[in-house]
Design an enzyme around this catalytic site. Structure first.
Site, PDB file in Angstrom:
ATOM      1  CG  ASP A  51      -1.949  -0.900   1.389  1.00  0.00           C
ATOM      2  OD1 ASP A  51      -2.263  -1.506   0.263  1.00  0.00           O
ATOM      3  OD2 ASP A  51      -2.268  -1.686   2.376  1.00  0.00           O
ATOM      4  CE  LYS A  52       0.152   8.538  -2.058  1.00  0.00           C
ATOM      5  NZ  LYS A  52      -0.956   9.279  -2.809  1.00  0.00           N
TER       6      LYS A  52
END
Length: 178
Positions: free
Chosen positions: A38-39
């Site tokens: 994920d970011k």
């Protein structure tokens, strides 16, 4: 190729103009991420142009272990650790058994930008989690389900590959192991 994906970077080569992507970090244009982070997660991302390796990493049938260092809010008790080890009920089913234990803050840990919020009255703890599946935001959902929300998440290993001393944005080439 092994990359230490920094916080705030998408695990892909394209994105909106205001989004940081792998394009600015990776000097090759013929490799692709095997799996995702994920970011708002950091750490080890394996990139390859080998379809067999890509499949072994990302296909859940291979049950390739992934190791995470997780900073959580609070100090998990034995019941929470047992639940993380045996399986946690999430909205998409119970997780597979894995490993979970308390650990010291990782050695040579780099600062995160922006920093993790600190609360004067609530301690935080580092966990090591090893799981053999990779549902969407699974580690974050697991720690929240047992009452200890994730503050920082770093993937430290994927199968035989380890982050070791790579700093955010750094990469190294590794020979294939299969």
């Amino acid at each position: 190729m092994l990359l230490n994906k920094p916080y705030g970077v998408l695990s892909q080569f394209s994105g909106d103009a205001d989004e940081a992507t792998l394009k600015g970090l990776v000097p090759y244009n013929d490799i692709y991420p095997a799996g995702r982070l994920d970011k708002d997660s950091e750490g080890l991302l394996v990139l390859t142009n080998d379809g067999v390796i890509q499949h072994k990493i990302s296909d859940p049938r291979h049950k390739l272990p992934k190791m995470y260092w997780v900073q959580v809010e609070g100090i998990p008790d034995e019941a929470a650790l047992t639940a993380l080890r045996t399986g946690v009920e999430l909205n998409d089913g119970i997780t597979r058994p894995g490993e979970a234990f308390l650990m010291d803050e990782p050695a040579n840990l780099w600062p995160r930008n922006p920093p993790v919020r600190e609360r004067q009255t609530v301690p935080d703890t580092w966990l090591c989690l090893k799981i053999k599946e990779g549902r969407n935001r699974q580690v974050r959902r697991m720690t929240a389900a047992v009452g200890y929300p994730t503050l920082r998440l770093i993937r430290a290993g994927v199968g035989p590959w380890l982050l070791r001393s790579l700093q955010p944005g750094e990469w190294r080439e590794e020979p294939p192991v299969w």
